[in-house]
Design a protein around this motif. Structure first.
Motif: not given
Ligand code: ATP
Ligand code: MG
Lengths: 266, 315
Positions: A173, A176-177, A202, A205-206, A209, A213
């Motif tokens: 992931e 990808h970010v 940037s 944080v993802p 997150a 999740r």
């Protein structure tokens, strides 16, 4: 960045693969100690022979072993170079300004290099031939006596195995970010310090997150299946010693006997 | 902005090693085209998308964006600047405290001033159908899934890309939000932006694309207009792909004696028209549908077609 190799398991059916993770872990630990106490230079012969035997028995392609231990080669190199430069006994064989390399330095660098290399390859071999679940289960069993002292061994093992399980998911992931942010003109290696800091935010944080999740989802899923930690949990894969383990123990014990005998004889 | 692939090969294990995610792929995406990329899971769609926007470079062959190969430093810079990339689940890229800041992130990185970036952000939010006044100071993490996806899209559009590559942009959305995203892409295409959409949903592709590329095991197995590609139903089926619902229904109807003149209908609108034409004078109500019987209604709303071909669940 193409693929992250952390504790990569290579499927197989060799005797080394089939051995109980507990046996492998203890054998590996004993081997690592032996690699350091074996007297140089002749003691290193059984050390390397044992390693070669284990690698051959594991039938893991040497290409994969090299790849798995690639990142560790840096440490071996560092050990060798430090030794070359720090040891000043013996006759100098080369010098560059205040840097002097002596014959004793070369010898000790080589010996130490071999020891560290053996150590790392042994570790790599265990992770290459044991599933992450196997490693955590094995560790949990080996540490279970500590549970009597109040250490939550089971919970720790579950946590570690979950963390290992999510490394590939999160790194995928993350990749990808990173691609997406780079497409928005945010590259970590460009621009002022403030801007780079912003780029790092940037990405971080993802990452948090998505970790949250996943944690939430997994928590719900575990609860829905009535997970309770603590004592009395049984295992799906019951660890039991078998013939391969007996054979492995015998070989490693014989090896240790040789090394100990050589160390004592000195 | 034209994008061409020339004998492109790419593998995740490095050049020459392991399996190839893309193997000898050649295709041309013309300026202003709407291209649909279809293929089974693991066929290389996402890899193709990442190569098209220069996020990855080919092991062999060339990807040429607007005349410059992405292997060159300058070509790569231009491609990254001009081709917007919408990753799968793009809402995962949101990070800023406010929607406005997040959408302005791209323009700021390209050197826009604070005010310029803010106005680009407002414009982009309007483009994706969100009201800037209501949302610009909201936290992206307080929005609904569909809204978050729109904000993420706005974050890409704020950079005013001339081409946009979207990897399964409707995955995991409810039907209404899905329709919203498709409308945004259609709207962009209407404004002259080249759109490449990776999709599992043949109905979406049939409704929007002018050009369809089908992948299987890293190779192009079909490349042409939707009518050409979807006429090869058998080949697609063997590659684990389906044809649009309308084409399937038309085939079943044909088996029961309906005769479809010319091209197989690919959208429910086209199917309805074809069936109405057959029902002809004998069915009195058919005439009610006929006034709209122009060729291919370009402007009508995209029919949202569900059955069978849902584009992934989960969240
Ligand atoms: N980061 C990665 N590392 C290693 N292999 C990968 C990686 N990403 C994709 N692959 C492999 O490359 C091939 C093509 O993958 P790709 O993601 O492009 O397929 P896709 O068509 O997008 O599939 P999906 O419909 O599931 O998204 C697959 O075989 C996949 O296993
Ligand atoms: Mg994909």
């Amino acid at each position: 960045m193409r693929r992250i190799a952390i504790g990569q398991y290579v499927r197989g059916t060799s005797p080394v693969h089939r051995m109980d993770p507990r046996v492998k872990l203890v054998a590996c630990l004993a081997y690592m100690v032996s690699a350091f106490v074996a007297p140089a230079p002749w003691g290193l012969v059984p050390v390397l022979a044992m390693l070669a035997l284990a690698i051959a028995a594991s039938r893991v392609p040497s290409r994969l072993i090299a790849r798995a231990s690639g990142p560790l080669a840096f440490f071996v190199l560092l050990t060798v170079i430090t030794n070359l430069l720090v040891v000043h006994e013996g006759t100098p064989v080369a010098s560059l300004g205040w840097l002097v390399v002596t014959d004793v330095g070369v010898a000790s660098a080589v010996v130490l290099g071999v020891r560290v290399l053996a150590l790392m390859l042994a570790g790599a071999l265990v992770t290459l031939t044991t599933t992450p679940v196997g490693i955590t289960d094995g560790t949990e069993r080996l540490l279970s006596p500590l549970a009597r002292l109040g250490v939550p061994v089971g919970e720790l093992a579950t946590m570690v195995s979950i963390a290992i399980r999510f490394i590939p998911t999160l790194s995928e992931e993350m990749r990808h970010v990173m691609t997406a942010q780079a497409a928005r003109g945010a590259a970590v290696d460009e621009g002022s310090l403030a801007r780079r800091a912003r780029v790092v935010v940037s990405l971080i944080v993802p990452l948090f997150a998505s970790a949250l999740r996943h944690a939430e989802g997994l928590g719900d899923a575990m609860e829905a299946r009535c997970y309770v930690g603590g004592e009395g949990r049984t295992h799906y894969h019951v660890l039991a010693l078998r013939r391969v383990d007996a054979a492995g123990i015998a070989v490693v014990a014989a090896y240790l006997a040789v090394v100990v005998a050589m160390a004592v004889a000195r | 902005m034209p994008i061409t692939f020339e004998q492109v090969t790419y593998g995740y294990d490095g050049p020459g090693a392991g399996t190839r995610a893309l193997d000898g792929v050649s295709l041309t995406i013309a300026d202003g085209e709407f291209v649909g990329v279809i293929g089974h899971t693991g066929s290389g769609k996402s890899t193709l998308a990442e190569l098209a926007c220069a996020a990855r470079l080919p092991d062999a062959g060339r990807v040429v964006v607007d005349g410059a190969p992405t292997a060159d430093r300058r070509g790569r810079r231009e491609a990254r600047r001009r081709v917007g990339y919408v990753m799968q689940y793009p809402e995962r890229q949101l990070f800023a405290e406010t929607v406005g800041e997040d959408v302005a992130f791209g323009p700021r990185n390209l050197g826009a001033s604070r005010d310029e970036a803010r106005s680009a952000a407002r414009e982009a939010l309007e483009l994706v159908g969100l009201s800037p006044d209501d949302l610009i100071d909201a936290s992206p993490f307080d929005l609904s899934g569909g809204q978050r996806r729109r904000v993420a899209l706005a974050g890409v559009l704020a950079m005013r890309p001339r081409a946009i590559v979207a990897d399964e942009p409707t995955a995991g959305l409810d039907p209404q939000a899905r329709q919203g995203v498709l409308d945004i892409l259609r709207d962009l295409h209407g404004r002259g932006v080249t759109v490449v959409m990776v999709s599992h949903d043949m109905d979406h592709v049939a409704a929007l694309a002018q050009h369809v590329v089908a992948l299987a095991h890293g190779r192009v197995i079909a490349d042409g207009t939707p009518a050409e590609v979807f006429s090869r139903a058998e080949e697609l089926r063997r590659a684990g792909l389906d044809v649009p619902t309308a084409a399937r229904v038309a085939r079943d109807l044909a088996a029961r004696g309906y005769a479809f003149a010319g091209e197989v209908p690919l959208t429910l609108d086209a199917l309805a028209r074809a069936v109405a034409a057959q029902a002809g004078p004998s069915a009195p109500r058919a005439s009610a549908a006929s006034p709209k019987s122009g060729p291919e209604s370009e402007s009508g709303p995209t029919p949202e077609l569900e059955p069978g071909s849902g584009s992934g669940g989960g969240r």
